[in-house]
Design an enzyme around this catalytic site. Sequence first.
Site, PDB file in Angstrom:
ATOM      1  N   ARG A   1       0.797  -8.281  -0.611  1.00 57.09           N
ATOM      2  CA  ARG A   1       0.682  -9.619  -1.174  1.00 57.09           C
ATOM      3  C   ARG A   1       1.849  -9.889  -2.137  1.00 57.09           C
ATOM      4  O   ARG A   1       2.070  -9.141  -3.072  1.00 57.09           O
ATOM      5  CB  ARG A   1      -0.647  -9.769  -1.911  1.00 57.09           C
ATOM      6  CG  ARG A   1      -0.953 -11.212  -2.321  1.00 57.09           C
ATOM      7  CD  ARG A   1      -2.347 -11.311  -2.913  1.00 57.09           C
ATOM      8  NE  ARG A   1      -3.358 -10.900  -1.969  1.00 57.09           N
ATOM      9  CZ  ARG A   1      -3.865 -11.695  -1.023  1.00 57.09           C
ATOM     10  NH1 ARG A   1      -3.441 -12.941  -0.917  1.00 57.09           N
ATOM     11  NH2 ARG A   1      -4.799 -11.249  -0.205  1.00 57.09           N
TER      12      ARG A   1
ATOM     13  N   THR B   1       3.931 -15.707  -4.826  1.00 58.51           N
ATOM     14  CA  THR B   1       3.248 -16.703  -3.981  1.00 58.51           C
ATOM     15  C   THR B   1       1.813 -16.317  -3.658  1.00 58.51           C
ATOM     16  O   THR B   1       1.029 -17.161  -3.224  1.00 58.51           O
ATOM     17  CB  THR B   1       4.007 -16.888  -2.659  1.00 58.51           C
ATOM     18  OG1 THR B   1       3.930 -15.667  -1.888  1.00 58.51           O
ATOM     19  CG2 THR B   1       5.468 -17.219  -2.917  1.00 58.51           C
TER      20      THR B   1
ATOM     21  N   ASP C   1     -13.327  -0.465  -2.849  1.00 60.30           N
ATOM     22  CA  ASP C   1     -12.067  -0.505  -2.107  1.00 60.30           C
ATOM     23  C   ASP C   1     -12.130   0.508  -0.974  1.00 60.30           C
ATOM     24  O   ASP C   1     -12.152   1.718  -1.199  1.00 60.30           O
ATOM     25  CB  ASP C   1     -10.899  -0.191  -3.044  1.00 60.30           C
ATOM     26  CG  ASP C   1      -9.550  -0.381  -2.373  1.00 60.30           C
ATOM     27  OD1 ASP C   1      -9.260   0.341  -1.392  1.00 60.30           O
ATOM     28  OD2 ASP C   1      -8.787  -1.249  -2.827  1.00 60.30           O
TER      29      ASP C   1
ATOM     30  N   ASP D   1      -9.219   3.140  -0.856  1.00 61.20           N
ATOM     31  CA  ASP D   1      -9.309   4.180  -1.877  1.00 61.20           C
ATOM     32  C   ASP D   1     -10.419   5.176  -1.559  1.00 61.20           C
ATOM     33  O   ASP D   1     -10.252   6.384  -1.725  1.00 61.20           O
ATOM     34  CB  ASP D   1      -9.571   3.538  -3.254  1.00 61.20           C
ATOM     35  CG  ASP D   1      -8.327   2.906  -3.830  1.00 61.20           C
ATOM     36  OD1 ASP D   1      -7.223   3.191  -3.345  1.00 61.20           O
ATOM     37  OD2 ASP D   1      -8.458   2.100  -4.780  1.00 61.20           O
TER      38      ASP D   1
END
Length: 209
Positions: free
Chosen positions: A104, A108, A200, A203
Amino acid sequence: MSTVHVFDHPLITHKLSLMRDKKTGPKEFRELLNEISTLMAYEVTRDLPLETVEIETPICKTQTKMLSGKKLAIVPILRAGLGMVDGIMSLVPAAKVGHIGLYRDPQTLEPVEYYCKLPSDAQDREILLVDPMLATGGSSSAAIGFLKKRGCFNIRLVCLIAAPEGVARIQKDHPDVDIFVAGMDDHLNDHGYIVPGLGDAGDRLFGTK
Protein backbone atom coordinates in the site's frame (compact mmCIF):
# COMPACT_ATOMS: atom_id res chain seq x y z
CA MET A 1 -23.70 -9.12 -9.60
CA SER A 2 -21.24 -11.77 -8.50
CA THR A 3 -22.33 -14.59 -6.23
CA VAL A 4 -20.98 -14.99 -2.68
CA HIS A 5 -20.61 -18.61 -1.58
CA VAL A 6 -20.34 -19.03 2.20
CA PHE A 7 -19.46 -22.58 3.24
CA ASP A 8 -21.24 -24.04 6.24
CA HIS A 9 -19.69 -27.52 6.33
CA PRO A 10 -19.22 -28.60 9.97
CA LEU A 11 -15.56 -29.51 9.46
CA ILE A 12 -14.80 -26.10 7.93
CA THR A 13 -16.66 -24.33 10.73
CA HIS A 14 -14.85 -26.33 13.43
CA LYS A 15 -11.39 -25.80 11.96
CA LEU A 16 -12.03 -22.10 11.40
CA SER A 17 -12.99 -21.73 15.06
CA LEU A 18 -9.67 -23.29 16.04
CA MET A 19 -7.84 -20.83 13.78
CA ARG A 20 -9.61 -17.88 15.39
CA ASP A 21 -8.39 -18.86 18.87
CA LYS A 22 -5.46 -16.63 19.81
CA LYS A 23 -3.83 -19.57 21.60
CA THR A 24 -3.40 -21.45 18.31
CA GLY A 25 0.28 -21.29 17.33
CA PRO A 26 1.84 -20.93 13.85
CA LYS A 27 2.29 -24.68 13.29
CA GLU A 28 -1.34 -25.49 14.05
CA PHE A 29 -2.50 -22.37 12.20
CA ARG A 30 -0.67 -23.46 9.03
CA GLU A 31 -2.03 -26.99 9.27
CA LEU A 32 -5.60 -25.79 9.77
CA LEU A 33 -5.38 -23.33 6.87
CA ASN A 34 -4.07 -26.11 4.66
CA GLU A 35 -6.92 -28.43 5.71
CA ILE A 36 -9.63 -25.79 5.24
CA SER A 37 -8.24 -24.89 1.82
CA THR A 38 -8.56 -28.52 0.75
CA LEU A 39 -12.14 -28.72 2.00
CA MET A 40 -13.03 -25.44 0.27
CA ALA A 41 -11.50 -26.63 -2.99
CA TYR A 42 -14.16 -29.34 -3.25
CA GLU A 43 -16.89 -26.69 -3.39
CA VAL A 44 -14.98 -24.10 -5.42
CA THR A 45 -14.47 -26.67 -8.19
CA ARG A 46 -17.96 -28.18 -7.98
CA ASP A 47 -19.11 -26.81 -11.35
CA LEU A 48 -16.01 -27.60 -13.41
CA PRO A 49 -17.18 -29.00 -16.76
CA LEU A 50 -16.96 -32.71 -17.54
CA GLU A 51 -16.80 -34.56 -20.83
CA THR A 52 -17.55 -38.15 -21.76
CA VAL A 53 -14.52 -40.27 -22.64
CA GLU A 54 -13.99 -43.93 -23.37
CA ILE A 55 -11.56 -45.93 -21.25
CA GLU A 56 -10.87 -49.59 -20.80
CA THR A 57 -11.08 -51.06 -17.31
CA PRO A 58 -9.60 -54.48 -16.49
CA ILE A 59 -13.09 -55.81 -17.30
CA CYS A 60 -14.29 -53.96 -20.41
CA LYS A 61 -14.49 -50.70 -22.34
CA THR A 62 -16.80 -48.09 -20.83
CA GLN A 63 -17.97 -44.49 -21.15
CA THR A 64 -17.08 -42.29 -18.19
CA LYS A 65 -16.58 -38.64 -17.24
CA MET A 66 -13.38 -36.60 -16.94
CA LEU A 67 -12.61 -32.91 -16.60
CA SER A 68 -12.81 -30.87 -19.77
CA GLY A 69 -12.36 -27.26 -20.75
CA LYS A 70 -10.07 -24.79 -19.04
CA LYS A 71 -7.32 -25.93 -16.70
CA LEU A 72 -6.78 -24.32 -13.31
CA ALA A 73 -4.22 -21.85 -12.02
CA ILE A 74 -3.84 -20.91 -8.35
CA VAL A 75 -2.65 -17.36 -7.72
CA PRO A 76 -1.94 -16.42 -4.08
CA ILE A 77 -1.69 -12.79 -3.02
CA LEU A 78 1.60 -12.59 -1.15
CA ARG A 79 2.24 -13.40 1.52
CA ALA A 80 -0.66 -14.94 3.42
CA GLY A 81 -2.18 -16.45 0.28
CA LEU A 82 0.75 -18.86 0.14
CA GLY A 83 -0.80 -20.78 3.04
CA MET A 84 -3.76 -21.83 0.88
CA VAL A 85 -1.89 -23.16 -2.15
CA ASP A 86 -0.83 -26.64 -0.99
CA GLY A 87 -4.29 -27.51 0.30
CA ILE A 88 -5.88 -26.76 -3.06
CA MET A 89 -3.10 -28.44 -5.02
CA SER A 90 -3.61 -31.65 -3.07
CA LEU A 91 -6.85 -31.97 -5.07
CA VAL A 92 -5.66 -30.49 -8.37
CA PRO A 93 -1.93 -31.28 -8.56
CA ALA A 94 -1.84 -30.40 -12.27
CA ALA A 95 -2.76 -26.78 -11.54
CA LYS A 96 -0.12 -24.16 -12.25
CA VAL A 97 0.76 -21.51 -9.67
CA GLY A 98 1.33 -17.79 -10.13
CA HIS A 99 2.08 -15.09 -7.55
CA ILE A 100 1.00 -11.49 -7.02
CA GLY A 101 2.72 -9.16 -4.55
CA LEU A 102 1.15 -5.87 -3.45
CA TYR A 103 1.96 -3.08 -1.00
CA ARG A 104 0.00 0.00 0.00
CA ASP A 105 1.44 3.35 -1.09
CA PRO A 106 1.86 5.44 2.11
CA GLN A 107 0.79 8.65 0.34
CA THR A 108 -2.13 7.53 -1.85
CA LEU A 109 -3.03 4.45 0.26
CA GLU A 110 -3.64 2.64 -3.05
CA PRO A 111 -2.34 -0.91 -3.65
CA VAL A 112 0.81 -1.03 -5.78
CA GLU A 113 2.00 -4.15 -7.57
CA TYR A 114 5.62 -5.04 -6.81
CA TYR A 115 5.63 -8.58 -8.19
CA CYS A 116 3.54 -10.58 -10.62
CA LYS A 117 4.55 -13.90 -12.14
CA LEU A 118 1.86 -15.92 -13.91
CA PRO A 119 1.83 -19.13 -15.96
CA SER A 120 2.45 -18.41 -19.63
CA ASP A 121 -1.01 -19.73 -20.49
CA ALA A 122 -2.81 -18.02 -17.60
CA GLN A 123 -5.29 -16.41 -19.99
CA ASP A 124 -6.57 -19.87 -20.92
CA ARG A 125 -6.96 -21.08 -17.35
CA GLU A 126 -9.57 -20.73 -14.62
CA ILE A 127 -7.84 -18.56 -12.00
CA LEU A 128 -8.35 -19.21 -8.29
CA LEU A 129 -7.12 -16.01 -6.63
CA VAL A 130 -6.48 -16.89 -2.99
CA ASP A 131 -5.99 -14.75 0.12
CA PRO A 132 -7.16 -15.69 3.64
CA MET A 133 -8.60 -12.26 4.52
CA LEU A 134 -11.06 -10.14 2.54
CA ALA A 135 -11.16 -7.01 4.71
CA THR A 136 -11.52 -3.70 2.84
CA GLY A 137 -11.24 -5.52 -0.47
CA GLY A 138 -8.64 -3.08 -1.77
CA SER A 139 -5.81 -5.58 -2.31
CA SER A 140 -8.06 -8.28 -3.78
CA SER A 141 -9.75 -5.79 -6.11
CA ALA A 142 -6.36 -4.51 -7.28
CA ALA A 143 -5.06 -8.06 -7.81
CA ILE A 144 -8.11 -8.90 -9.91
CA GLY A 145 -7.48 -5.76 -11.93
CA PHE A 146 -3.86 -6.75 -12.51
CA LEU A 147 -4.98 -10.19 -13.70
CA LYS A 148 -7.52 -8.71 -16.10
CA LYS A 149 -4.87 -6.37 -17.57
CA ARG A 150 -2.93 -9.51 -18.44
CA GLY A 151 -5.90 -11.06 -20.22
CA CYS A 152 -7.20 -13.26 -17.39
CA PHE A 153 -10.98 -12.99 -17.09
CA ASN A 154 -12.04 -16.36 -15.64
CA ILE A 155 -11.36 -15.56 -12.01
CA ARG A 156 -12.73 -16.84 -8.70
CA LEU A 157 -11.76 -15.19 -5.41
CA VAL A 158 -11.22 -17.71 -2.59
CA CYS A 159 -10.84 -16.38 0.97
CA LEU A 160 -10.94 -17.79 4.47
CA ILE A 161 -13.04 -15.04 6.06
CA ALA A 162 -14.58 -11.84 4.74
CA ALA A 163 -16.11 -8.62 6.01
CA PRO A 164 -19.20 -7.19 4.31
CA GLU A 165 -17.18 -4.12 3.32
CA GLY A 166 -14.72 -6.25 1.35
CA VAL A 167 -17.45 -8.23 -0.37
CA ALA A 168 -19.22 -5.00 -1.37
CA ARG A 169 -15.97 -3.61 -2.82
CA ILE A 170 -15.36 -6.68 -4.97
CA GLN A 171 -18.96 -6.80 -6.17
CA LYS A 172 -18.77 -3.11 -7.09
CA ASP A 173 -15.40 -3.25 -8.85
CA HIS A 174 -15.64 -6.75 -10.34
CA PRO A 175 -19.27 -7.95 -10.57
CA ASP A 176 -18.12 -10.83 -12.79
CA VAL A 177 -15.95 -12.45 -10.08
CA ASP A 178 -17.61 -14.92 -7.70
CA ILE A 179 -16.43 -14.96 -4.08
CA PHE A 180 -15.94 -18.11 -1.99
CA VAL A 181 -15.46 -17.79 1.79
CA ALA A 182 -15.35 -20.13 4.78
CA GLY A 183 -16.85 -17.51 7.08
CA MET A 184 -18.63 -14.16 6.73
CA ASP A 185 -17.81 -11.92 9.69
CA ASP A 186 -19.54 -8.86 11.10
CA HIS A 187 -17.58 -5.72 10.22
CA LEU A 188 -14.20 -3.94 10.13
CA ASN A 189 -12.87 -2.09 13.17
CA ASP A 190 -11.21 1.34 13.09
CA HIS A 191 -7.88 -0.26 12.18
CA GLY A 192 -9.27 -2.19 9.22
CA TYR A 193 -9.24 -5.58 10.96
CA ILE A 194 -12.09 -8.03 10.46
CA VAL A 195 -14.28 -8.49 13.57
CA PRO A 196 -14.31 -11.03 15.15
CA GLY A 197 -11.69 -12.19 12.66
CA LEU A 198 -8.48 -13.97 13.58
CA GLY A 199 -5.90 -11.20 13.60
CA ASP A 200 -3.22 -10.80 10.93
CA ALA A 201 -3.25 -14.03 8.92
CA GLY A 202 0.26 -13.50 7.56
CA ASP A 203 1.78 -12.93 10.98
CA ARG A 204 0.00 -15.91 12.49
CA LEU A 205 0.92 -18.10 9.55
CA PHE A 206 4.63 -17.32 9.61
CA GLY A 207 5.13 -16.41 13.27
CA THR A 208 6.01 -12.79 12.57
CA LYS A 209 4.74 -9.46 13.93
